[in-house]
Design a protein around this motif. Structure first.
Motif, PDB file in Angstrom:
ATOM      1  N   GLU A   8     -75.061  38.477 -38.942  1.00 26.91           N
ATOM      2  CA  GLU A   8     -74.335  37.225 -39.185  1.00 26.91           C
ATOM      3  C   GLU A   8     -72.890  37.518 -39.546  1.00 26.91           C
ATOM      4  N   GLU A   9     -72.712  38.555 -40.353  1.00 21.56           N
ATOM      5  CA  GLU A   9     -71.364  38.935 -40.785  1.00 21.56           C
ATOM      6  C   GLU A   9     -70.497  39.292 -39.574  1.00 21.56           C
ATOM      7  N   GLY A  10     -71.091  40.044 -38.664  1.00 22.37           N
ATOM      8  CA  GLY A  10     -70.363  40.443 -37.457  1.00 22.37           C
ATOM      9  C   GLY A  10     -69.995  39.247 -36.604  1.00 22.37           C
ATOM     10  N   VAL A  11     -70.910  38.286 -36.508  1.00 23.55           N
ATOM     11  CA  VAL A  11     -70.655  37.095 -35.694  1.00 23.55           C
ATOM     12  C   VAL A  11     -69.520  36.271 -36.312  1.00 23.55           C
ATOM     13  N   VAL A  12     -69.534  36.121 -37.628  1.00 23.62           N
ATOM     14  CA  VAL A  12     -68.474  35.363 -38.303  1.00 23.62           C
ATOM     15  C   VAL A  12     -67.125  36.055 -38.083  1.00 23.62           C
ATOM     16  N   ASN A  13     -67.103  37.386 -38.227  1.00 22.32           N
ATOM     17  CA  ASN A  13     -65.866  38.141 -37.983  1.00 22.32           C
ATOM     18  C   ASN A  13     -65.363  37.936 -36.571  1.00 22.32           C
ATOM     19  N   ALA A  14     -66.285  38.046 -35.620  1.00 24.99           N
ATOM     20  CA  ALA A  14     -65.902  37.887 -34.213  1.00 24.99           C
ATOM     21  C   ALA A  14     -65.357  36.486 -33.981  1.00 24.99           C
ATOM     22  N   ALA A  15     -66.006  35.483 -34.567  1.00 22.28           N
ATOM     23  CA  ALA A  15     -65.575  34.097 -34.375  1.00 22.28           C
ATOM     24  C   ALA A  15     -64.167  33.887 -34.919  1.00 22.28           C
ATOM     25  N   ILE A  16     -63.877  34.514 -36.056  1.00 22.39           N
ATOM     26  CA  ILE A  16     -62.551  34.356 -36.657  1.00 22.39           C
ATOM     27  C   ILE A  16     -61.500  35.088 -35.839  1.00 22.39           C
ATOM     28  N   ASN A  17     -61.814  36.318 -35.426  1.00 27.04           N
ATOM     29  CA  ASN A  17     -60.851  37.078 -34.609  1.00 27.04           C
ATOM     30  C   ASN A  17     -60.571  36.392 -33.290  1.00 27.04           C
TER      31      ASN A  17
END
Lengths: 134, 320
Positions: free
Chosen positions: A43-52
Motif C-alpha cells: 500500500e505504501e508503494g502504491v501511495v508513493n507511486a500515486a503521488i509521484n
C-alpha cells in the motif's frame, strides 16, 4: 491539455491480473493516461507511486476479498501525505455488500464488483472529473 | 495550496519554492502543470529554467520497443542506489494517436523502487511526439534539474531512427538493442550509430546474440579504434552485465561532461526554434485547413506549392 491520470494498482499476493489489464486498456481508449504498478505491491508503494505520478485516481483491483483492508491503508497513506483531496480511490473485484458499506464509509469513491460494465466505470470517472479539468 | 503567504509571490513562484525545498508532492504537481500546460505553466517553466543546476548526471536510454529499456533502467536505478545516489526517472511511453490515452507500463518493471523515497519515477505519455524526446519531456527535464537528484534517467520512446536530439539533453546516451531486431543493413542506416555513447546488447542469452554483437562491432569498423563506442552484453532481467555497464558509464562521463557547454548552446538553439515553430503552427493550423480545401476543390488547378508560397509571402519578420 489536461488529461485524466489513473494509477491501476494491485496490492499483496493476488495474482489475478486480467481485471487490472482490462481496465488499463479501457481507460486508455477513453483517452486517459494509465499507469500500472504491476502486481505484488505494498500500500505504501502504491501511495508513493500515486503521488509521484500525480494521478487523479488510484484504481485498485483485487480478487481475494481484501479490498477493505487495502483501501483502508491506501486512504490512511494518502491522508498522511495530505493528498486525500486530490487523489481518489476506486476499486474493483470481489466486493460483498458489507464491504461496500465499509468502503463507502472510509471515503472510497466507487466500488465496482465483478461483472460491472467497464464503460460505466469510465463514465463515473469522467463525470466526477468533469468540472475539475481546466 | 496555503493562503498565508506574502502577496508579492505568485502561485507558481510559491510552487517553485516548495519544489526547491525538496517537497516531492509539489514537484509531482509541478510536472503536471508543465506537462498539461495548465494555467501558469510558462511561468513555472521559466522559474525552473532559472533555478536548475548542473549537479545531476543525466543518462538517456533509448532503443526499439521491447529491447528491455525499462528493465535496464530498473537495474541501473538499483546500481546507483547501492552507491547511495538519489535517482530521478522520466519514463516515456507512446500515447494512442486515436484516443489520446496511454498505457504507461514502464513502472511495472520498476516496482521494487516504489517504497524507496530516494527514487522518483515519473511516467509521461508521448502525446503526439514520435521518437526522440517530446516537448513535454524536455520541459519536465528542466524541472527535474531543479530537484536535488544525483542521477536523472530519461527512458525515451525508442524508434531507432533519427532521434539525435536526445543527445543534446542528456550527458550520456545508452542505446539498448536486442538480437533479432534487424540485421547489418539496419545497423548501416544512419541515425542510431551516431547517438550512442554506449551500446547495450540486451537479452544476450539469446542464441543470435553473438552474431548480432559482431555485426554491431563491424558497423563501427570505419571509426578509429579509440572512438568506437563500447558494446556491453547484458541480460537485464537477471542483472547480468550490469557491472560492466556501470563501468562503461563511469568511463565515458568525463568526456561527456567536457561537452556540456556545447550541448547547452545547442539546447538553447533548439528550444528557441521549437517554441517559434510551435507558435507558427498554432497560428497557421486553421488557415491551412481552409487552403487545403481550396486546392482540393480546384481539381489540381491550384497546387499546394502555390498556396504555400502565398502564405509565406504573408509572413513578415520585424527586425528590432
Amino acid at each position: 491539455m489536461r488529461k485524466i491520470r489513473i494509477l491501476v494498482a494491485k496490492v499483496g499476493c493476488d495474482i489475478h491480473e486480467r481485471g487490472a489489464l482490462t481496465m488499463m486498456t479501457v481507460y486508455r481508449d477513453a483517452g486517459m493516461e494509465t499507469i500500472y504498478t504491476g502486481r505484488f505491491q505494498s500500500e505504501e508503494g502504491v501511495v508513493n507511486a500515486a503521488i509521484n505520478e500525480n494521478v487523479d485516481f488510484i484504481s485498485v483491483s483485487d480478487l481475494t476479498g481484501s479490498l477493505v483492508i487495502i483501501c483502508k491503508k491506501l486512504m490512511d497513506g494518502l491522508k498522511e501525505q495530505g493528498a486525500e483531496n486530490d487523489i481518489h480511490v476506486i476499486c474493483g473485484g470481489i466486493i460483498t455488500d458489507s464491504d461496500r458499506e465499509q468502503l463507502e464509509a472510509m471515503g472510497v469513491l466507487g466500488a465496482f464488483g465483478t461483472g460491472y460494465p467497464a464503460e460505466k466505470t469510465v463514465e463515473f470517472i469522467q463525470d466526477y472529473m468533469k468540472d475539475k479539468l481546466d | 495550496m496555503d493562503e498565508e503567504v506574502p502577496m508579492e509571490k505568485s502561485k507558481m513562484q510559491q510552487l517553485m519554492d516548495k519544489i526547491l525545498s525538496g517537497d516531492r508532492r509539489a514537484f509531482a504537481q509541478g510536472i503536471s502543470v508543465i506537462e498539461d500546460r495548465r494555467k501558469g505553466w510558462q511561468e513555472l517553466l521559466n522559474e525552473a529554467y532559472k533555478n536548475m543546476n548542473d549537479h545531476a548526471l543525466i543518462i538517456g536510454i533509448t532503443g526499439p520497443g521491447g529491447a528491455g529499456k525499462s528493465t535496464l533502467t530498473d537495474k541501473i536505478i538499483t546500481e546507483y542506489r547501492k552507491l547511495g545516489k538519489k535517482v530521478g526517472v522520466i519514463a516515456v511511453d507512446p500515447s494512442s494517436p486515436f484516443s489520446g490515452g496511454a498505457v504507461l507500463g514502464d513502472r511495472v518493471r520498476m516496482g521494487t523502487h516504489n517504497t524507496d523515497a530516494n527514487v522518483f519515477i515519473r511516467s509521461l505519455g508521448s502525446r503526439g511526439c514520435i521518437g526522440g524526446i517530446s516537448e513535454g519531456t524536455k520541459r519536465v527535464l528542466y524541472l527535474f534539474k531543479t530537484f536535488d537528484f544525483d542521477v536523472i534517467l530519461v527512458e525515451s520512446l525508442g524508434v531507432g531512427q533519427d532521434e539525435t536530439e536526445i543527445t543534446n539533453f542528456v550527458d550520456v546516451t545508452l542505446v539498448a538493442l536486442v538480437p533479432g531486431f534487424g540485421d547489418s543493413i539496419q545497423m548501416a542506416k544512419a541515425g542510431i550509430q551516431e547517438i550512442g555513447n554506449i551500446f547495450i546488447v540486451n537479452k544476450s542469452d539469446h542464441p543470435d546474440a553473438e552474431l548480432f554483437t559482431n555485426q554491431l562491432k563491424f558497423s563501427f569498423g570505419d571509426m578509429p579504434v579509440e572512438e568506437r563506442p563500447p558494446i556491453i552484453n547484458t541480460v537485464a532481467s537477471e542483472g547480468k552485465g550490469m557491472n560492466e555497464l556501470m563501468g562503461a558509464i563511469a568511463a565515458v562521463v568525463p568526456n561527456e561532461y567536457a561537452r556540456r557547454e556545447e550541448k547547452a548552446r545547442r539546447r538553447i538553439h533548439i528550444e528557441i526554434e521549437s517554441e517559434v515553430l510551435e507558435k507558427v503552427m498554432d497560428i497557421t493550423r486553421d488557415i491551412i485547413v481552409q487552403k487545403a480545401q481550396i486546392v482540393f476543390d480546384s481539381e489540381n488547378k491550384i497546387t499546394p506549392y502555390d498556396v504555400a508560397a502565398e502564405m509565406i509571402e504573408g509572413i513578415s519578420f520585424q527586425e528590432k
